[in-house]
Each structure stands twice: as C-alpha cells, then as structure tokens.
Scaffold this active site. Structure first.
Site, mmCIF file in Angstrom:
data_model
loop_
_atom_site.group_PDB
_atom_site.id
_atom_site.type_symbol
_atom_site.label_atom_id
_atom_site.label_comp_id
_atom_site.label_asym_id
_atom_site.label_seq_id
_atom_site.Cartn_x
_atom_site.Cartn_y
_atom_site.Cartn_z
ATOM 1 N N GLY A 8 0.817 -1.207 0.000
ATOM 2 C CA GLY A 8 0.000 0.000 0.000
ATOM 3 C C GLY A 8 0.848 1.252 0.000
ATOM 4 C CE1 TYR A 9 5.360 1.042 1.162
ATOM 5 C CE2 TYR A 9 7.005 1.449 -0.525
ATOM 6 C CZ TYR A 9 6.682 1.031 0.746
ATOM 7 O OH TYR A 9 7.665 0.597 1.589
ATOM 8 C CD GLU A 67 9.790 -2.689 -6.088
ATOM 9 O OE1 GLU A 67 8.730 -2.903 -6.674
ATOM 10 O OE2 GLU A 67 10.089 -1.577 -5.605
#
Length: 412
Positions: free
Chosen positions: A121-122, A259
């Site tokens: 949730g960015y 990431e």
C-alpha cells in the site's frame, strides 16, 4: 568484481531444477486457488525465503549465488506466477532489518510456508512516483477497545495493550490486493507533517468488510492484476508498526532497495525468453533479412547482456554505499525502456497482423491477446510504475552524483 558459480552452486542448481521438474506439473495455471496451492507447495519444499539470513523462520539457508541460481532456474522452468513474492522479497527483508522479534516471529513463518499473502500500500492517485506526497492518514486510538481484526484469528495480536490506528485513504496500482491477506501501508500519522516527515509503516489485515474495499483495475491487456484499495477506518494494531511511528519513510526506502535485488536476474531470464520468441518470429517470417530489424535484434541482445552483468556487479558490491544508493534506479532505467523497445520490436516483426485479434473468434474472448500484443501493451507502463524514469534520474542526480536538488513546491 568476479561473480561466478562454484561446485556447490551447481549441486544446488541440480537440486532446484529437479524439484521444479517434479513439482511444477507442466501447466502454470493462473487461477487463484492454484496460485495459492503453489505457494504452499513451494513452502513445503523449503524454497521460500532463501535470502533470509537469520532465525529459524522456516526457510533453508542459501548463499547469494545460490539465491541467483534458484531465481534463474525458476524463470527457466517457466514455473507458475508467484502470489507470494511481495511477502517474501519485500516485506520479509524489511522485517528482518527493522521489525521487532515479535513481528518476525508472527509474520515470517507464514510467509515461508506460503500461507499468508501480502500486497503493498504505497502509491496513491496523487502520489505515485512522488511517494512523499501521500495523503492516507492513520490516527492513533489509545482506547484499546477496537482490537485488530484478522483472518480466522491470524491477526497476531489484539492490539489491546498498545492501542490501534484507524486508517483512512486510498491506494492505487496495488498488485494482487484481491488475493492478499495483509497489506503493508505507508500512512501519515502526523496531520501537520509534509513530504517524507510524519509517515508510518503499518501492517494491516485485509479481511475488514466495510472498512477495506478492493476494486480491480482493468488494464489495456484486458487483465486486472492491479487494484484500487479504499480504507474507511480500517484498523491496524499499534504492535504492527514497523520501525516506530514517524519513521515510515526510512523503512519504505529500505524496502524499495530490496525490490530490485536478486529478482532482477530472474526478470532478465524472462526477458531473454521473450527476446528469443521475437528473434524466432523474425527468422520465420523473413523480417530478420531487413538490416534495420536485424540491427535492432542484435542491439536488444547486447543490452540485455549488459543489464545482466550490471545486476551481478551490483549484487557483488553491495558494501559500496554510494553505488547502492543509485543501483536500483540505474537498473530500473535500463530495463524499463529496454522492455518497451522489445514490445515495439515485437509488433514490428509481426507487421500488420499485430493489429488484429485472434483468427478464430468463436474460440476466443473478444479481448484475447497473443503474446506479442500483450508484451507491447503491458510494457507501455514499464517506464512509469515502480517509479517513473524522471524520478529515477532525479534520485541518481541528487543521491549519487551530488547535484543540486530540483526546486520543489511548498513543503518540499
């Protein structure tokens, strides 16, 4: 830097390849139950969390080169798409670096077993590449009476001892939110704060009817991997704040560094497969005889090799803090535009046929795409999602080259 594979790595490669051949089952089914089952199968085999360096959380130990081996063999085997990669590759390293012992004990084993799936949730409608502009809020409720909802008692603590947070706002482009059990959310916990100040990193259970709504986003490709997520007073336990209140930006940036690690090499194996199909099509239909097309194919091959060696060099020099700061941005710039050019080349090789649908509409849905059409359309977003090219160049300029920061608006 010399990055090579030794005898132990090749033994590990044989084990990985053998397991994948025995368990993959041939057809990488994309239905949600099959994806969930596959995660549990990987967990039972001990193949989740190979990079975790501490703890007894259910994963087998593996060196950096063995992690690369597994990622490459997984991609070469064309194994099913992963539902658990966000929990394994993003959340888990972040918890290992910033989480409490209680958080690690609660959340890491279910990820390693493939039992709990996560989403991120960015991004928000007004804060995508410019993540510091988020407006989702989390208000502390110290009454302790609301508890912490979760799936079938798996929430990992009621939140009664430390209170909870009420989250309100919207996230967008949330991959696999429709499948996830949990979401890690970056929210503003200090109303008067601006930019990267006053943000907090929260672990939020998704099973909150009436408080969390997930809406799939239909893409150009006709599929819906991404979602909008609406939080309307969603509850997160204060025990599930990672890194402390107000330190969310530091935690979030740490997560983004994970990431683009080993997974970049697996991504490049997939790119090589796509390039191989484009080359095969060009040879079959004769377009490879065109010197311009042939030059473009060779250029794509050479650039892909360059990306691989850059990724290996980056992994082998992680102790260089200056290089580490810009490495993810450099990698994103390299592969994003490369993949777009591959999509453009694919439709060029196909010619006019790339603009039409399937030959037999009676057996295909109205929006069914072939592999080249899907590659072209999906790659349009490669230079935007995960941080736009403009943002990546700014990061390199300011954090690596030390150039003056760009002027920003009030609060920047």
């Amino acid at each position: 830097m010399e990055f090579g594979f030794g005898a132990e790595d090749e033994v590990f490669r044989g084990e990985a390849r053998g397991w994948l051949e025995a368990h993959q089952g041939g057809d990488p089914a994309r239905s949600e139950p099959a994806r969930s089952d596959w995660e549990r199968e990987l967990g039972r085999g001990g193949w989740i969390g190979l990079g975790w360096s501490e703890g007894g959380y259910g994963n087998r130990r593996a060196s950096l080169t063995q992690q690369v081996v597994w990622a490459e063999e997984y991609a070469r085997a064309k194994a099913p798409p992963r539902s658990g990669h966000i929990g394994e590759n993003l959340l888990a390293p972040t918890l290992i670096a910033h989480g409490t012992d209680e958080q690690k004990t609660r959340f890491l084993p279910p990820v390693a077993r493939g039992e709990e799936l996560w989403c991120q949730g960015y991004s928000e409608p007004g804060a995508g590449s410019d993540l510091a502009g988020i407006r989702t809020t989390a208000v502390r409720d110290t009454g302790g009476g609301s508890g912490d909802p979760g799936r079938s008692g798996r929430s990992g603590g009621s939140g009664r001892s430390g209170g909870s947070y009420r989250i309100t706002g919207q996230k967008i482009w949330t991959s696999l939110a429709h499948e996830a059990d949990w979401c890690f959310v970056l929210a503003r916990t200090r109303p008067e704060s601006t930019r990267h100040h006053g943000l907090t990193f929260l672990l939020v259970p998704m099973d909150q009817p009436g408080r969390i709504e997930v809406r799939p986003i239909r893409q150009l490709t006709g599929t819906s991997e991404f979602n909008e997520v609406f939080f309307d007073g969603a509850v997160a336990s204060a025990e599930h704040v990672v890194g402390g209140e107000g330190n969310g930006w530091r935690v979030a940036m740490s997560l983004l560094g994970y990431e683009r690690g080993v997974s970049m090499l697996a991504q490049q194996i997939g790119f090589a497969e796509e390039l191989g199909r484009v080359v095969e099509a060009a040879v079959t239909n004769g377009t490879a005889a065109d010197p311009v097309v042939r030059d473009l194919l060779v250029r794509q091959w050479a650039e892909l090799r360059t990306m691989r060696w850059n990724a290996l060099r980056t992994l082998g020099s992680s102790g260089d803090s200056t290089g580490a700061a810009g490495a993810p941005s450099v990698a994103k710039l390299l592969w994003g535009r490369w993949h777009q050019r591959l999509g453009e080349l694919a439709v060029r090789v196909r010619g006019a046929g790339a603009a039409v649908g399937p030959a037999d509409w009676s057996t295909a849905s109205p929006y069914e795409l072939d592999a080249f059409q899907h590659l072209f359309l999906f790659s349009r977003a490669d230079t935007i999602y995960g941080g736009s090219d403009e943002i990546q160049r700014t990061i390199i300029a300011e954090r690596v080259l030390g150039l003056p920061k760009e002027p920003r608006g009030q609060g920047g």
